[in-house]
Design a protein around this motif. Structure first.
Motif, PDB file in Angstrom:
ATOM      1  N   VAL A 180     -28.491  -1.692  90.191  1.00 57.45           N
ATOM      2  CA  VAL A 180     -29.772  -1.053  90.648  1.00 57.45           C
ATOM      3  C   VAL A 180     -29.303  -0.481  92.114  1.00 57.45           C
ATOM      4  N   GLY A 181     -29.766   0.670  92.323  1.00 56.47           N
ATOM      5  CA  GLY A 181     -29.566   1.361  93.683  1.00 56.47           C
ATOM      6  C   GLY A 181     -30.878   1.645  94.113  1.00 56.47           C
ATOM      7  N   MET A 182     -31.099   1.354  95.332  1.00 55.50           N
ATOM      8  CA  MET A 182     -32.331   1.601  96.109  1.00 55.50           C
ATOM      9  C   MET A 182     -32.184   2.138  97.407  1.00 55.50           C
ATOM     10  N   ASN A 183     -33.169   3.058  97.999  1.00 54.91           N
ATOM     11  CA  ASN A 183     -33.303   3.543  99.255  1.00 54.91           C
ATOM     12  C   ASN A 183     -33.801   2.609 100.231  1.00 54.91           C
ATOM     13  N   LEU A 184     -32.932   1.758 101.022  1.00 64.58           N
ATOM     14  CA  LEU A 184     -33.524   0.870 101.929  1.00 64.58           C
ATOM     15  C   LEU A 184     -32.581   0.993 103.183  1.00 64.58           C
ATOM     16  N   PRO A 185     -32.657   1.853 103.927  1.00 67.74           N
ATOM     17  CA  PRO A 185     -31.856   2.085 105.066  1.00 67.74           C
ATOM     18  C   PRO A 185     -31.771   1.091 106.240  1.00 67.74           C
ATOM     19  N   GLY A 186     -30.763   1.179 106.882  1.00 64.23           N
ATOM     20  CA  GLY A 186     -30.680   0.005 108.074  1.00 64.23           C
ATOM     21  C   GLY A 186     -31.300   0.047 109.262  1.00 64.23           C
ATOM     22  N   ASP A 187     -32.056   1.019 109.677  1.00 68.95           N
ATOM     23  CA  ASP A 187     -32.773   1.234 110.795  1.00 68.95           C
ATOM     24  C   ASP A 187     -34.210   0.731 110.650  1.00 68.95           C
ATOM     25  N   ASN A 188     -34.164  -0.673 110.258  1.00 71.97           N
ATOM     26  CA  ASN A 188     -35.285  -1.331 110.080  1.00 71.97           C
ATOM     27  C   ASN A 188     -36.289  -0.643 108.934  1.00 71.97           C
ATOM     28  N   ASN A 189     -35.495  -0.123 107.750  1.00 77.89           N
ATOM     29  CA  ASN A 189     -36.161   0.409 106.794  1.00 77.89           C
ATOM     30  C   ASN A 189     -36.971   1.679 106.843  1.00 77.89           C
ATOM     31  N   HIS A 190     -36.532   2.210 108.183  1.00 78.69           N
ATOM     32  CA  HIS A 190     -37.150   3.465 108.602  1.00 78.69           C
ATOM     33  C   HIS A 190     -38.610   3.361 108.979  1.00 78.69           C
ATOM     34  N   TYR A 191     -39.226   2.081 109.327  1.00 75.19           N
ATOM     35  CA  TYR A 191     -40.498   1.891 109.780  1.00 75.19           C
ATOM     36  C   TYR A 191     -40.391   2.446 111.305  1.00 75.19           C
ATOM     37  N   ARG A 192     -41.630   3.157 111.467  1.00 76.32           N
ATOM     38  CA  ARG A 192     -42.016   3.956 112.533  1.00 76.32           C
ATOM     39  C   ARG A 192     -43.040   3.407 113.412  1.00 76.32           C
ATOM     40  N   THR A 193     -42.841   3.066 114.579  1.00 76.37           N
ATOM     41  CA  THR A 193     -43.919   2.535 115.512  1.00 76.37           C
ATOM     42  C   THR A 193     -45.156   3.503 116.190  1.00 76.37           C
ATOM     43  N   GLU A 194     -44.781   4.706 115.796  1.00 75.82           N
ATOM     44  CA  GLU A 194     -45.710   5.804 116.236  1.00 75.82           C
ATOM     45  C   GLU A 194     -46.999   5.475 115.805  1.00 75.82           C
ATOM     46  N   GLY A 195     -48.044   6.045 116.327  1.00 77.87           N
ATOM     47  CA  GLY A 195     -49.589   6.110 115.865  1.00 77.87           C
ATOM     48  C   GLY A 195     -49.682   6.825 114.663  1.00 77.87           C
ATOM     49  N   GLY A 196     -50.873   6.487 113.852  1.00 78.27           N
ATOM     50  CA  GLY A 196     -51.131   7.136 112.699  1.00 78.27           C
ATOM     51  C   GLY A 196     -50.485   6.472 111.484  1.00 78.27           C
ATOM     52  N   ARG A 197     -50.548   7.191 110.171  1.00 75.36           N
ATOM     53  CA  ARG A 197     -50.229   6.394 108.984  1.00 75.36           C
ATOM     54  C   ARG A 197     -48.478   6.540 108.976  1.00 75.36           C
ATOM     55  N   ASN A 198     -48.103   5.486 108.572  1.00 77.00           N
ATOM     56  CA  ASN A 198     -46.467   5.386 108.406  1.00 77.00           C
ATOM     57  C   ASN A 198     -46.081   5.759 107.080  1.00 77.00           C
ATOM     58  N   SER A 199     -46.430   6.975 106.638  1.00 78.70           N
ATOM     59  CA  SER A 199     -46.373   7.552 105.418  1.00 78.70           C
ATOM     60  C   SER A 199     -45.283   7.333 104.830  1.00 78.70           C
ATOM     61  N   GLU A 200     -44.015   7.820 105.327  1.00 76.89           N
ATOM     62  CA  GLU A 200     -42.916   7.914 104.555  1.00 76.89           C
ATOM     63  C   GLU A 200     -42.218   6.509 104.206  1.00 76.89           C
ATOM     64  N   PHE A 201     -42.482   5.327 105.045  1.00 79.71           N
ATOM     65  CA  PHE A 201     -42.113   4.057 104.882  1.00 79.71           C
ATOM     66  C   PHE A 201     -43.062   3.623 104.046  1.00 79.71           C
ATOM     67  N   GLU A 202     -44.498   3.901 103.940  1.00 80.60           N
ATOM     68  CA  GLU A 202     -45.235   3.037 103.054  1.00 80.60           C
ATOM     69  C   GLU A 202     -45.174   3.526 101.561  1.00 80.60           C
ATOM     70  N   ASP A 203     -44.874   4.918 101.610  1.00 79.63           N
ATOM     71  CA  ASP A 203     -44.942   5.284 100.173  1.00 79.63           C
ATOM     72  C   ASP A 203     -43.550   4.957  99.509  1.00 79.63           C
ATOM     73  N   ARG A 204     -42.382   5.015 100.330  1.00 76.06           N
ATOM     74  CA  ARG A 204     -41.189   4.557  99.633  1.00 76.06           C
ATOM     75  C   ARG A 204     -41.170   3.020  99.564  1.00 76.06           C
ATOM     76  N   ARG A 205     -41.802   2.245 100.380  1.00 73.92           N
ATOM     77  CA  ARG A 205     -41.935   0.603 100.231  1.00 73.92           C
ATOM     78  C   ARG A 205     -42.667   0.526  98.753  1.00 73.92           C
ATOM     79  N   GLU A 206     -43.601   1.299  98.315  1.00 72.43           N
ATOM     80  CA  GLU A 206     -44.308   1.064  96.946  1.00 72.43           C
ATOM     81  C   GLU A 206     -43.391   1.520  95.826  1.00 72.43           C
TER      82      GLU A 206
END
Length: 344
Positions: A180-206
């Motif tokens: 099974v291959g999954m997109n889980l990158p090594g930059d803390n899973n591309h979690y962003r600390t900027e304000g607003g919805r962290n849409s890329e991270f949240e959608d890919r996490r689901e």
């Protein structure tokens, strides 16, 4: 016909039927089928962060040729097809795609952070990271098959309407195990600390959550002996995640640190693995070099015995990690480090 002659005929008919019964029984009874042929051991090559810069392209191609000569069934590239200071532009991506596609054996590729998540950095060309991820999907995952001159069919998450864009999440079954291959990158899973919805991270996490759950479900239904989960990022099992509560948007600020982008992934592994009868192998790249351990624990602190982690050495075609799938054995998986091609 006299009564005596009638009795003789009746006895003769019964005798004929009795003589036929064994043959008839042999035709209608369930005969045990011959034993199924033993499933042959499988050889899978585990790689990461190759090539790093153009100078490593020739040695990476030589490594692919070596793997084919060793009759490796599948090469798995856990991400990192470029150096962290190389451009994320199309020209380089196309060159690396050609390199992987020229491999003489099937090759499953999972994206790493250098391939898309870090592309916003000036040294990489100051690209938009989600745009580069979508470009990777177009270039590297156009069909439902592995890369390489000899391909194997894949099931992609993009087959599901809700996750049509997640073509990089893929799986295949080899013998009695699932990869099974999954997109889980090594930059803390591309979690962003900027304000607003962290849409890329949240959608890919689901998407990842549902993809992993589906993989375990299919493996259980098919009674597979093992699951190999391939990601690029190190999920950081040793950062005390077991004791943390449900993450919130303020988590990073309240804890004066970075929110754990892998927290939900680790919790899902802890939930799914003990309920699975087979073995689970997590494969990821590691700056710390090659290692094999059992870092997943229950809430009580007890080690989850059927989970093993393999950390891959990065950036050198001089070594590769061999995964042997051994049917009929309790451990299922055997892992060892192998030498790559000798330099000319």
């Amino acid at each position: 016909m006299t009564p005596r002659r009638g009795l003789v005929w009746a006895l003769a008919a019964l005798t004929a039927v009795a003589l036929q019964l064994p043959a008839h029984a042999a035709r209608t009874s369930k005969v045990a089928p011959p034993p199924a042929p033993a499933v042959q051991p499988l050889r899978i090559a585990l790689l990461a962060d190759l090539p790093q810069w153009p100078a490593a392209e020739a040695s990476t191609a030589a490594l692919f040729n070596l793997l084919a000569s060793r009759q490796v069934d599948l090469a798995v590239h856990a991400g990192g097809i470029k150096g962290d200071t190389e451009s994320c532009g199309d020209a380089l991506l196309l060159a690396r795609k050609q390199l992987l596609d020229d491999a003489p054996l099937p090759l499953l590729y999972v994206p790493g952070e250098a391939d898309w998540a870090e592309c916003h950095q000036p040294i990489n060309g100051k690209f938009d990271a989600p745009e580069r991820l979508n470009r990777l999907r177009e270039l590297f995952f156009p069909v439902d098959a592995t890369l390489g001159r000899r391909t194997l069919p894949l099931v992609r998450q993009s087959d599901q309407a809700l996750f049509r864009s997640y073509r990089e999440n893929a799986r295949l079954v080899l013998g009695n195990v699932m990869v099974v291959g999954m997109n889980l990158p090594g930059d803390n899973n591309h979690y962003r600390t900027e304000g607003g919805r962290n849409s890329e991270f949240e959608d890919r996490r689901e998407a990842n959550r549902q993809w992993l759950a589906r993989a375990f479900s299919v493996a259980e239904q098919r009674d597979l002996a093992g699951i190999v989960i391939v990601v690029h990022g190190d999920p950081q099992f040793g950062n005390g995640w077991e004791k943390r509560g449900r993450p919130t948007l303020l988590d990073g600020f309240l804890r004066h640190g970075t929110r754990d982008g892998y927290l939900e992934f680790k919790r899902q592994l802890r939930e799914l693995t003990p309920r699975y009868a087979g073995q689970v192998l997590l494969v990821h790249a590691s700056l710390g070099g090659f290692s094999v351990d059992k870092p997943l624990r229950e809430n009580s602190g007890k080690v989850i015995a059927n989970f093993t982690r393999v950390a891959l050495p990065v950036g050198t075609p001089a070594q590769w990690t061999e995964l042997m799938v051994m049917p009929g054995t309790r451990s299922v998986f055997q892992v060892r480090l192998q030498d790559g091609p000798k330099p000319d």
